[in-house]
Design an enzyme around this catalytic site. Structure first.
Site, mmCIF file in Angstrom:
data_model
loop_
_atom_site.group_PDB
_atom_site.id
_atom_site.type_symbol
_atom_site.label_atom_id
_atom_site.label_comp_id
_atom_site.label_asym_id
_atom_site.label_seq_id
_atom_site.Cartn_x
_atom_site.Cartn_y
_atom_site.Cartn_z
ATOM 1 N N GLY A 103 0.822 -1.202 0.000
ATOM 2 C CA GLY A 103 0.000 0.000 0.000
ATOM 3 C C GLY A 103 0.859 1.256 0.000
ATOM 4 N N ILE A 182 -4.222 -9.607 -2.988
ATOM 5 C CA ILE A 182 -4.613 -10.050 -1.649
ATOM 6 C C ILE A 182 -6.010 -10.644 -1.664
ATOM 7 C CG2 ILE A 182 -5.153 -9.265 0.691
ATOM 8 C CD1 ILE A 182 -2.827 -7.264 0.400
ATOM 9 N N ARG A 203 -13.140 -1.491 -8.893
ATOM 10 C CA ARG A 203 -13.280 -0.526 -9.981
ATOM 11 C C ARG A 203 -13.739 -1.164 -11.286
ATOM 12 N NH1 ARG A 203 -7.598 2.526 -9.819
ATOM 13 N NH2 ARG A 203 -6.962 0.355 -9.543
ATOM 14 N N ARG A 262 -6.617 -0.877 5.016
ATOM 15 C CA ARG A 262 -6.225 0.334 5.720
ATOM 16 C C ARG A 262 -7.370 0.782 6.615
ATOM 17 N NH1 ARG A 262 -1.754 -0.811 4.603
ATOM 18 N NH2 ARG A 262 -0.151 0.442 3.532
ATOM 19 N N ASP A 286 -7.099 -5.890 11.410
ATOM 20 C CA ASP A 286 -5.642 -5.823 11.474
ATOM 21 C C ASP A 286 -5.168 -4.381 11.315
ATOM 22 O OD1 ASP A 286 -2.989 -6.871 11.601
ATOM 23 O OD2 ASP A 286 -2.828 -6.679 9.430
ATOM 24 N N HIS A 310 -1.737 -4.517 13.332
ATOM 25 C CA HIS A 310 -1.205 -4.463 11.967
ATOM 26 C C HIS A 310 -0.079 -5.482 11.770
ATOM 27 C CE1 HIS A 310 -1.043 -1.494 8.351
ATOM 28 N NE2 HIS A 310 -0.895 -2.748 7.964
#
Length: 346
Positions: A103, A182, A203, A262, A286, A310
């Site tokens: 990321g 992922i 998307r 995130r 996480d 995390h």
């Protein structure tokens, strides 16, 4: 991917050395900067064989900016903002930066393009460890691990058939928000759980999804029909607070939300409210906002919320692989070659 300082080095005495490729620097020793000292010393020693390496010994942003001054290549190993200020601090001689994350929401990629500085990251290598922790969070939340542990600690263990019933995975509908590497790896893991079907949104429709029988739907349909919802998309202006009071209200009361992407994708106060009021059954996180999470954050008071700090890529092999890609990105460019894993802004 973790956005904070990596804290794994002291636990890795048996790890192999990272496979760094051989590069020809024409007899010169490029100047490298490494923004975090919490990396096995032998990794740094490998870099020092052919480069002059400065390792940041502090943890503040000021420490990092001082360390990178004059560097030609930077191994950016923390989640600190990588922006114009950082590039200015490094200087005009800077040629390449590679992060040790997949990321890139903390990176001003446009600034790199403007300055013609190469930018690399570590995609794909994170798929397996992050998918693994996603499955762990799914099971922990669905089967009430945290709540059960609290019951033991408070002497509330009961012996009756309907006590602490959780949610079943076999036959369930799973929704994946973000069907990239992922997301696809999460589905591979789920095949062994005999799920009923998989929905995904993003998307665009993915050819890879057609091959594995996943159905492309809009977000509202995914939320209404899924028993388990995995968040695996990047944090962007479009996805920020995508999960809010309105979208959480679309989910089943028996559903479980898992976030390994995130924290900013979820409106955290809205999630706390949904968990308290039973709008959804449970959550496994996480990632959260902020990181580190405040010790008094309401998430930590919820029995139906499993929170881990995390840890998505916090495995021995992941550190090895991610450091190798990060280093090879930088070394390749300084030797006149291409990035091994270039970041391409979507």
């Amino acid at each position: 991917m973790r956005t904070g300082v990596v804290r794994l080095a002291r636990a890795l005495p048996k790890m192999l050395d990272p496979p760094l490729q051989q590069h020809n620097f024409g007899g010169r020793r490029p100047k490298l900067a490494v923004t975090c000292a919490d990396i096995p010393v032998r990794y740094i020693d490998l870099l020092k064989q052919n480069c002059d390496v400065t390792v940041c010994q502090g943890t503040s942003r000021a420490d990092i900016l001082r360390t990178i001054a004059g560097a030609e290549g930077i191994l950016w190993l923390t989640g600190d903002r990588l922006d114009a200020e950082a590039l200015d601090s490094a200087g005009q001689q800077l040629k390449v930066v590679s992060t040790m994350t997949s990321g890139m929401d903390y990176v001003d990629a446009c600034e790199f393009t403007k300055r013609a500085i190469a930018l690399g990251h570590t995609p794909k290598v994170v798929n397996d460890p992050v998918a693994d922790i996603a499955i762990g969070l799914m099971l922990a939340a669905a089967r009430r691990f945290h709540e059960g542990r609290l019951k033991i600690a408070t002497g509330e263990w009961e012996m009756r058939p309907q006590w602490m019933l959780g949610q079943d995975v076999p036959g369930s509908t799973v929704g994946i928000v973000g069907f990239g590497g992922i997301g696809q790896t999460i589905l591979k893991r789920l095949k062994g759980f005999d799920i009923g079907r998989c929905l995904y949104t993003g998307r665009s429709r993915k050819p890879e999804a057609d091959l594995v029988g996943a159905s492309y739907v809009d977000l509202a349909t995914l939320l209404r029909e899924s028993d388990f919802v995995f968040i695996a998309c990047p944090l962007t202006g479009e996805t920020a607070r995508m999960f809010n009071r309105e979208t959480l209200a679309l989910m089943k009361r028996s559903s479980v939300l898992i976030n390994v992407a995130r924290g900013g994708i979820v409106d955290q106060p809205a999630l706390v409210e949904a968990l308290r009021e039973g709008t959804i059954f449970a959550a496994g996180l996480d990632v959260m906002t902020p990181e580190p999470l405040d010790t008094n954050d309401p998430l930590l008071s919820l029995p139906n919320c499993v929170v881990v700090p995390h840890l998505g890529t916090a495995t021995q092999q992941s550190l090895l692989d991610m450091f190798a890609i990060t280093a090879n990105n930088v070394l390749s460019v300084l030797a006149g070659g291409p990035l091994m894993a270039p970041y391409q802004k979507g």
